[in-house]
Write a protein that holds these residues in place. Structure first.
Motif, PDB file in Angstrom:
ATOM      1  N   ASP A 193       0.815  -1.223   0.000  1.00 53.10           N
ATOM      2  CA  ASP A 193       0.000   0.000   0.000  1.00 53.10           C
ATOM      3  C   ASP A 193       0.848   1.273   0.000  1.00 53.10           C
ATOM      4  O   ASP A 193       0.429   2.309  -0.516  1.00 53.10           O
ATOM      5  N   ASP A 194       2.031   1.204   0.593  1.00 48.86           N
ATOM      6  CA  ASP A 194       2.901   2.377   0.669  1.00 48.86           C
ATOM      7  C   ASP A 194       3.952   2.418  -0.444  1.00 48.86           C
ATOM      8  O   ASP A 194       4.605   3.452  -0.633  1.00 48.86           O
ATOM      9  N   GLY A 195       4.132   1.296  -1.151  1.00 43.30           N
ATOM     10  CA  GLY A 195       5.162   1.238  -2.188  1.00 43.30           C
ATOM     11  C   GLY A 195       6.571   1.302  -1.621  1.00 43.30           C
ATOM     12  O   GLY A 195       7.494   1.776  -2.280  1.00 43.30           O
ATOM     13  N   LEU A 196       6.732   0.788  -0.384  1.00 40.94           N
ATOM     14  CA  LEU A 196       8.025   0.864   0.288  1.00 40.94           C
ATOM     15  C   LEU A 196       8.643  -0.517   0.441  1.00 40.94           C
ATOM     16  O   LEU A 196       7.956  -1.492   0.756  1.00 40.94           O
ATOM     17  N   LEU A 197       9.942  -0.584   0.238  1.00 39.71           N
ATOM     18  CA  LEU A 197      10.696  -1.823   0.385  1.00 39.71           C
ATOM     19  C   LEU A 197      11.700  -1.652   1.524  1.00 39.71           C
ATOM     20  O   LEU A 197      12.520  -0.730   1.511  1.00 39.71           O
ATOM     21  N   PHE A 198      11.632  -2.536   2.506  1.00 42.40           N
ATOM     22  CA  PHE A 198      12.563  -2.535   3.634  1.00 42.40           C
ATOM     23  C   PHE A 198      13.635  -3.586   3.353  1.00 42.40           C
ATOM     24  O   PHE A 198      13.316  -4.739   3.038  1.00 42.40           O
ATOM     25  N   VAL A 199      14.897  -3.190   3.476  1.00 39.11           N
ATOM     26  CA  VAL A 199      16.017  -4.070   3.141  1.00 39.11           C
ATOM     27  C   VAL A 199      16.954  -4.178   4.339  1.00 39.11           C
ATOM     28  O   VAL A 199      17.436  -3.167   4.863  1.00 39.11           O
ATOM     29  N   GLY A 200      17.199  -5.404   4.776  1.00 38.48           N
ATOM     30  CA  GLY A 200      18.123  -5.649   5.873  1.00 38.48           C
ATOM     31  C   GLY A 200      18.972  -6.866   5.564  1.00 38.48           C
ATOM     32  O   GLY A 200      19.003  -7.350   4.449  1.00 38.48           O
TER      33      GLY A 200
END
Length: 400
Positions: A193-200
């Motif tokens: 929904d936010d178009g965000l990708l979290f990368v760790g």
């Protein structure tokens, strides 16, 4: 003729007048229907998706009482060791990766023969490492994107992955990654929904990317040795670390780590918030301990289950049903519900020969259906269901 009648006759009854009367008698600022200009086929698919989601909510509690004893699929992949399995939420696709750089897409249906419809090698597509994570972007829509992450920090996006893959774009998701042979590599979490990708992963920070702009909008630093799992819910993200810490993340806050849970004594294999409960985190660690946390209360677990004795390398939690599963290198699969009742322990494949299953390297639930996929180090992928599904018999043609 009266004056009143003459005035009525003077009203211009043109087509334009009639159109204006009709148009301005209704609200002008109306929102167009989303599916007003889409095809009948697309409309039918979207309706099917809504029914699938609604059905998952309705039968979620019943699944926590049923055994996963029906083997609905069994096939050898084109990999020596299966490292990851992923169900497409709506289409009959199962995506498999191996311990190196291979990705394969299988078309399958319960109790039917699975067919590999595409496969590609990461080395031929300019990868510089092993595949460590796979996600599907825009899964509700017709042209979804397959996102593949490698241990080197590179992230690749493919369209038409179910036929002949085409590389859409790629970028360095984490430039400060220090890959290790048996480390987690790159771990991702996608907020649709936010178009965000979290990368760790093997880095000292969690990076947040705006995928539309391909821009790193925020970087959240942590003091743990590595991030081993990343998942997302409606309002939060959850990160598990190699030293047993769970972070509750709200990227909108200046201090994004809003809570820290640190009771686990081993690395976090998986931690997530289910779709049907926005306040509970379920987490499992490498010692086989499963804990339940209420994010509204103090940073102390509400319950604990010794799910597996010995080392736990893979742990899956259903998005809707109160069930979780693991697979052991001692060659069995275990499924339990949230009160600790063992629903199934699977040691053998079903069938005439009933061979012993191999050491399990990965397990994953379907997002909606009561299906579990398990990959083993002997290249076999097996699929199980809590529903009794009968194999469809082919109709015999009558002889004339």
């Amino acid at each position: 003729m009266s004056i009143e009648n003459s005035e009525k006759n003077e009203i211009p009854l043109s087509k334009y007048y009639i159109w204006c009367s009709d148009f301005f008698s209704k609200p002008i600022l109306k929102v167009n229907k989303e599916d007003e200009y889409i095809s009948q086929k697309t409309r039918a698919k979207r309706q099917r998706n809504k029914i699938t989601e609604k059905r998952a909510e309705l039968y979620s509690n019943d699944i926590g009482k049923k055994k996963f004893e029906t083997q609905i699929g069994f096939f050898p992949s084109n990999s020596d060791v299966v490292s990851y399995v992923l169900f497409h939420p709506y289409e009959p696709y199962l995506i498999i990766s191996d311990e190196n750089d291979g990705v394969s897409i299988w078309n399958w249906k319960p109790m039917s023969k699975a067919n590999m419809i595409n496969s590609f090698s990461a080395e031929k597509k300019s990868f510089n490492g092993r595949v460590t994570d796979i996600k599907i972007i825009n899964e509700r829509f017709e042209n979804s994107i397959l996102m593949v992450s490698s241990s080197s920090g590179n992230i690749y996006f493919y369209k038409n992955y179910e036929s002949k893959e085409e590389l859409v774009t790629s970028f360095k998701g984490s430039s400060d990654t220090t890959p290790k042979k048996n480390g987690p590599g790159i771990i991702t979490s996608w907020k649709q929904d936010d178009g965000l990708l979290f990368v760790g992963g093997e880095s000292d920070s969690i990076k947040i990317w705006d995928l539309e702009k391909e821009y790193n909008i925020k970087e959240i630093y942590h003091n743990s040795n590595c991030i081993t799992t990343l998942t997302s819910s409606k309002n939060f993200n959850i990160a598990g670390t190699g030293d047993g810490i769970i972070y509750l993340i709200d990227h909108r806050q200046e201090n994004s780590f809003v809570k820290k849970f640190s009771e686990h004594s081993s690395w976090i294999v998986n931690a997530k918030i289910q779709k049907i409960n926005d306040f509970q985190i379920i987490s499992g660690d490498g010692n086989g301990i499963v804990k339940f946390w209420d994010i509204r209360k103090e940073e102390k677990s509400q319950d604990e289950i010794q799910f597996l004795k010995g080392q736990m390398n893979t742990f899956a939690i259903h998005d809707y049903a109160p069930v979780f599963a693991t697979g052991s290198m001692s060659q069995y699969i275990k499924i339990s519900n949230f009160i600790g009742e063992s629903l199934s322990q699977i040691y053998y494949h079903s069938g005439f020969l009933s061979q012993r299953i191999g050491p399990i390297s990965t397990v994953n639930f379907h997002p909606f259906h009561p299906w579990l996929a398990a990959g083993a180090t002997d290249s076999i992928v097996s699929l199980y269901s809590s529903e009794s599904i009968q194999k469809k018999k082919k109709k015999k043609k009558k002889k004339k």
